[in-house]
Structures are given as C-alpha cells and as structure tokens.
Design an enzyme around this catalytic site. Structure first.
Site, PDB file in Angstrom:
ATOM      1  N   GLN A 134      39.611  37.427  35.435  1.00 27.71           N
ATOM      2  CA  GLN A 134      38.465  37.690  36.302  1.00 27.71           C
ATOM      3  C   GLN A 134      37.989  39.123  36.109  1.00 27.71           C
ATOM      4  O   GLN A 134      38.783  40.063  36.120  1.00 27.71           O
ATOM      5  CB  GLN A 134      38.856  37.431  37.769  1.00 27.71           C
ATOM      6  CG  GLN A 134      37.697  37.482  38.751  1.00 27.71           C
ATOM      7  CD  GLN A 134      36.672  36.379  38.542  1.00 27.71           C
ATOM      8  OE1 GLN A 134      36.985  35.302  38.045  1.00 27.71           O
ATOM      9  NE2 GLN A 134      35.439  36.642  38.924  1.00 27.71           N
ATOM     10  N   ASP A 146      35.805  30.965  29.283  1.00 27.09           N
ATOM     11  CA  ASP A 146      34.676  31.761  29.802  1.00 27.09           C
ATOM     12  C   ASP A 146      33.590  31.928  28.732  1.00 27.09           C
ATOM     13  O   ASP A 146      32.439  32.244  29.053  1.00 27.09           O
ATOM     14  CB  ASP A 146      35.158  33.169  30.188  1.00 27.09           C
ATOM     15  CG  ASP A 146      35.257  33.369  31.697  1.00 27.09           C
ATOM     16  OD1 ASP A 146      34.581  32.647  32.443  1.00 27.09           O
ATOM     17  OD2 ASP A 146      36.004  34.284  32.112  1.00 27.09           O
ATOM     18  N   LYS A 172      37.760  28.813  41.941  1.00 28.86           N
ATOM     19  CA  LYS A 172      38.033  28.226  40.632  1.00 28.86           C
ATOM     20  C   LYS A 172      39.308  27.394  40.673  1.00 28.86           C
ATOM     21  O   LYS A 172      39.353  26.268  40.143  1.00 28.86           O
ATOM     22  CB  LYS A 172      38.141  29.338  39.573  1.00 28.86           C
ATOM     23  CG  LYS A 172      36.787  29.980  39.266  1.00 28.86           C
ATOM     24  CD  LYS A 172      36.876  31.245  38.415  1.00 28.86           C
ATOM     25  CE  LYS A 172      35.479  31.866  38.271  1.00 28.86           C
ATOM     26  NZ  LYS A 172      35.453  33.119  37.501  1.00 28.86           N
TER      27      LYS A 172
HETATM   28  N1  GUN Z   1      33.199  37.951  37.157  1.00 31.07           N
HETATM   29  C1  GUN Z   1      32.007  37.486  37.607  1.00 31.07           C
HETATM   30  N2  GUN Z   1      31.694  36.333  37.003  1.00 31.07           N
HETATM   31  C2  GUN Z   1      32.692  36.057  36.162  1.00 31.07           C
HETATM   32  C3  GUN Z   1      32.943  34.974  35.267  1.00 31.07           C
HETATM   33  O1  GUN Z   1      32.155  34.036  35.108  1.00 31.07           O
HETATM   34  N3  GUN Z   1      34.093  35.032  34.584  1.00 31.07           N
HETATM   35  C4  GUN Z   1      34.976  36.060  34.709  1.00 31.07           C
HETATM   36  N4  GUN Z   1      36.082  36.039  33.983  1.00 31.07           N
HETATM   37  N5  GUN Z   1      34.775  37.076  35.524  1.00 31.07           N
HETATM   38  C5  GUN Z   1      33.641  37.057  36.248  1.00 31.07           C
END
Ligand code: GUN
Length: 291
Positions: free
Chosen positions: A106, A129, A62
């Site tokens: 995350q 998100d 990311k």
């Molecule tokens: N863990 C797995 N996928 C995601 C996501 O798209 N966003 C976040 N914040 N955590 C994750």
C-alpha cells in the site's frame, strides 16, 4: 426543438460502479470456486507500513473484498520504522511463496523507503497493482500483463455500456503513473484517438469540447464543468475529493455535467468500487496463470 421552442435536455445515464462491481465479483467468485476445485486458492498479500489512516481503510477494504469473493488474503502490518531492507526481504519471500499470487504494498510508504525500489522488487508475475515497470512496459507495447486497477475499471465501465472507442476522441485529464498515463494507453489500445491533458495544458476547455469521452483524474473539484463538455459525451470521474460541506465528490461538476453528457459516473458509487474489483480480477487471473 420541442413545442415550447427550447431544446430538450436529456439527463445523462449513470454508469453504476456498485452494480457493475457486483456483477464482475460474481464472476470472480465463480472462477475462484472452479480454481479451488483444482486445488488452487487465489492468494493476495497486502503489506502496509506505518499507520496512515486512509491506507488502513483501503487495506481493510481490500482484504474484506477478497474474503467476500472466496480469495485467500493476508494483511501484513509493519511499524513505520521498518527498514527498506526488511521490506524488500519480505517481498522476496512472498515472490517465492506458491500460495501467494498477488503482492500489493500500500502506498504511500514512509519517506525513508524508496517506493520505486519496493515496486520493482515485486515479481511482475505477482504485480496485481500493475505498477511495476515491466507491467507498464507491457501495457505500452500491447503485451499481456497486469493493468493498473483504476484505469482498468474505467475501461470495464465503458465496455458495460457497449461503447465503441474506435474512431472516437478521448481526452484524459491527469498524467499520473497510476491513472492518467495508463488510461491513455488503454484507450489508445482500443483504437480511440487520445489527448492527454495535464496541469500545463494551456487551453483545457478547447480540448475537452472536442472529446467524445472524457476521463477526469486530477484530484481537484470542478476540474470539468458543463461548459467544457460536448453534448452527448461520456464522462468518467476518477476523482475522490471533499466539497466544502465535507461531502465526497469527484473532479467533475456532476450536477451541471449530467445535463450535457450522455453517460456519467457518479461519485460515490462510480469508479471507486471498480478499483478493488479489478484487483480481485488481477489476483484471480494471476492464480489462473499459475495453474
Ligand atoms: N494507494 C492509493 N491507491 C493505491 C493503490 O491502488 N495501490 C496501492 N498499492 N497503493 C495505493
């Protein structure tokens, strides 16, 4: 029928998530430059608590994607024993930081931290998100707000093939808050008739055989096989699994289903790359709204 008396089968066209991502990211880069010219650099804060190996890969990807498209990002890594109060305090500070337009914690977080409390602490204006209750509620009632990145990416894939959802029957398999439920709402908002199937659905095949569009988002191999797909259907595979040989695969039996479907998303190279792309789009749009 052809001359040999058999029905010719056309192999499905792949919807290429890598190519579509590259195209969308070009647009993100262009809009980011335009915003920078006005003195605003879109900024994303990524918070990782603990050392989950998969999460470490995700957050690195990311942050790299932000850099590649000209966005500012900060990766904040915390020990697994960080208190919930400390994490909430950090989110509160980021909520008030004018250089940060998106905040992402995350998941999963360590067991002593309440993930819901953490998500609800993020300002809805920075919830890139799309996991906050305010974002989910906005999607539900069709108000502007951030859409969760994975189902949002699936919608962009349908848009990329010029698919008209009005009047079509879409079947979503999987009811997670992150993919299945928001996916169903997005399809509905685009005038599809939607069936949401899940682990307690009694005759999945009877449902999927009626579908013009199928989105598989379960997290299990071979949830969707060729005998479950109506000829010409569009199949979107959100799954990320490993086959017995350790190879990455989706929820869909790709080799079989591609002989029946009209369009299909491969794994890898399908939905996967789209998720981070839509995170960039959400962060950029948050910055544009703040301008
Ligand atoms: N863990 C797995 N996928 C995601 C996501 O798209 N966003 C976040 N914040 N955590 C994750």
């Amino acid at each position: 029928m052809n001359h040999s008396g058999t029905t010719p089968t056309a192999t499905a066209t792949n919807i290429d998530g890598v190519a579509l991502s590259a195209q969308l990211r070009q647009d993100v880069t262009r809009r980011t430059l335009a915003l920078k010219a006005r003195g605003i650099t879109p900024g994303l804060a990524v918070l990782l608590v603990g050392d989950n190996p998969a999460s470490q890969v995700y957050v690195r990807n990311k942050v790299k994607a932000c850099a590649d498209s000209g966005l500012h990002s900060v990766l904040e890594r915390y020990d697994a024993d960080m208190t919930e109060a400390a994490l909430l305090a950090r989110i509160d500070a980021l909520n008030r930081d004018p250089c940060i337009h998106g905040i992402l914690v995350q998941l999963p977080v360590p067991a002593h931290i309440d993930a819901n409390k953490v998500i609800e602490a993020i300002s809805p204006a920075k919830d890139v998100d799309g996991f906050h209750i305010a974002s989910a509620g906005a999607l539900m009632v069709g108000q502007p707000g951030f859409w969760p990145c994975t189902p949002y990416g699936c919608m962009k894939m349908l848009e990329s093939i010029g698919y008209e959802l009005r009047g079509k029957h879409a079947v979503v398999i999987g009811r997670s808050n992150i993919v299945g439920k928001p996916m169903a709402l997005m399809l509905l908002q685009n005038n599809a008739t939607v069936t949401l199937c899940h682990s307690a659905t009694s005759n999945l095949k009877a449902m999927t055989l009626q579908a013009d569009v199928i989105v598989a988002a379960v997290g299990k191999r071979n949830v969707l096989t060729a005998d479950m797909v109506k000829p010409g259907a569009v199949v979107i595979d959100v799954g990320m699994n490993r086959d017995p040989q350790g190879k990455l695969c989706g929820d869909v039996d790709y080799a079989g289903v591609r002989e029946v479907a009209s369009y299909i998303t491969p794994v890898p190279g399908g939905v996967g790359p789209m998720t981070i792309t839509m995170l960039l789009v959400n962060t950029l749009e948050s910055a544009e709204r703040s301008a």
